[in-house]
Write a protein that holds these residues in place. Structure first.
Motif, PDB file in Angstrom:
ATOM      1  N   CYS A   1      16.842   0.809  -2.242  1.00 50.92           N
ATOM      2  CA  CYS A   1      16.553   1.984  -1.418  1.00 50.92           C
ATOM      3  C   CYS A   1      17.207   3.210  -2.051  1.00 50.92           C
ATOM      4  CB  CYS A   1      17.075   1.774  -0.006  1.00 50.92           C
ATOM      5  SG  CYS A   1      16.295   0.383   0.829  1.00 50.92           S
ATOM      6  N   ASN A   2      16.781   4.384  -1.632  1.00 46.48           N
ATOM      7  CA  ASN A   2      17.325   5.638  -2.154  1.00 46.48           C
ATOM      8  C   ASN A   2      18.834   5.676  -1.990  1.00 46.48           C
ATOM      9  OD1 ASN A   2      14.799   6.538  -2.842  1.00 46.48           O
ATOM     10  ND2 ASN A   2      14.544   7.800  -1.008  1.00 46.48           N
ATOM     11  N   GLY A   3      19.528   6.084  -3.047  1.00 46.88           N
ATOM     12  CA  GLY A   3      20.983   6.229  -2.993  1.00 46.88           C
ATOM     13  C   GLY A   3      21.746   4.974  -3.352  1.00 46.88           C
ATOM     14  N   THR A   4      21.074   3.843  -3.510  1.00 46.53           N
ATOM     15  CA  THR A   4      21.751   2.599  -3.856  1.00 46.53           C
ATOM     16  C   THR A   4      21.849   2.493  -5.376  1.00 46.53           C
ATOM     17  OG1 THR A   4      20.859   1.532  -1.880  1.00 46.53           O
ATOM     18  CG2 THR A   4      21.738   0.098  -3.579  1.00 46.53           C
ATOM     19  N   GLU A   5      23.041   2.186  -5.866  1.00 50.91           N
ATOM     20  CA  GLU A   5      23.272   2.091  -7.307  1.00 50.91           C
ATOM     21  C   GLU A   5      22.902   0.702  -7.812  1.00 50.91           C
ATOM     22  OE1 GLU A   5      27.330   3.127  -8.187  1.00 50.91           O
ATOM     23  OE2 GLU A   5      27.352   4.559  -6.528  1.00 50.91           O
ATOM     24  N   ARG A   6      22.090   0.629  -8.844  1.00 47.10           N
ATOM     25  CA  ARG A   6      21.658  -0.648  -9.418  1.00 47.10           C
ATOM     26  C   ARG A   6      22.847  -1.439  -9.960  1.00 47.10           C
ATOM     27  NH1 ARG A   6      17.496  -3.369  -9.779  1.00 47.10           N
ATOM     28  NH2 ARG A   6      16.091  -1.701  -9.207  1.00 47.10           N
ATOM     29  N   GLU A   7      23.872  -0.748 -10.496  1.00 50.64           N
ATOM     30  CA  GLU A   7      25.038  -1.444 -11.034  1.00 50.64           C
ATOM     31  C   GLU A   7      25.871  -2.099  -9.929  1.00 50.64           C
ATOM     32  OE1 GLU A   7      25.080   2.264 -11.509  1.00 50.64           O
ATOM     33  OE2 GLU A   7      23.432   1.780 -12.855  1.00 50.64           O
TER      34      GLU A   7
END
Length: 180
Positions: free
Chosen positions: A74-80
């Motif tokens: 979702c928007n704002g969530t960091e993939r790392e």
């Protein structure tokens, strides 16, 4: 009533929860946390993990349609920071290198008629680091030093009393010898 139960009761009263399987996961800062959600459907369903922010606002973290497809952040969530995976029976939300700000109530569910339906809720508790702060270390060192000083004084006083006793014994023997 705990924060977790109050929130679950509030969401239930709003009609957002159909089934609540509540649990708590505790981790140390820097560790990874894996939250579990039962796969509640025998057919592909758009499953969503979200987090309750400021005790009132559910924020989407990631979603997955079925276990064979990759997840969508979702928007704002960091993939790392986040990894969402699934198998036939369980959906896993892995939060990497947690810190205190990751503590909170996480939900797994799906949307129906514009409302989230909660399947599982998990309270993630990131424990405070157990490192010593400088004032605690100074106070501990001072305590050990003072304890050593007290023990040293006890031995010195005992030795002094033993020396006095020997002096009295010697003086008494001299008096005895003079008197005989």
């Amino acid at each position: 009533m705990s924060f977790n139960m109050r929130t679950a009761v509030l969401l239930f009263s709003l009609g957002w929860i159909s089934l609540s399987d509540s649990q708590t996961v505790e981790v140390q800062p820097g560790e990874n946390a894996t939250l579990l959600c039962s796969n509640f459907s025998s057919f592909p369903t758009h499953t969503i993990w979200f987090r309750l922010v400021n005790q009132t606002l559910p924020i989407c973290i990631s979603s997955i349609y079925n276990f064979a497809q990759p997840s969508v952040l979702c928007n704002g969530t960091e993939r790392e920071k986040i990894e969402l995976t699934s198998n036939i029976s369980t959906i896993f939300l892995k939060i990497k290198k947690v810190d205190l700000s990751d503590s909170g109530l996480y939900f797994c569910g799906y949307y129906t008629s514009g409302h989230p339906v909660i399947v599982n809720s998990t309270y993630l508790k990131v424990q405070e680091s157990r490192s010593q702060n400088p004032s605690t270390m100074i106070l501990g060192s001072l305590t050990v030093f003072l304890l050593l000083v007290i023990i040293g004084l006890i031995f010195k006083i005992r030795k002094f009393h033993t020396g006095i006793d020997l002096f009295k014994l010697k003086l008494n023997m001299q008096r005895f010898l003079v008197n005989t």
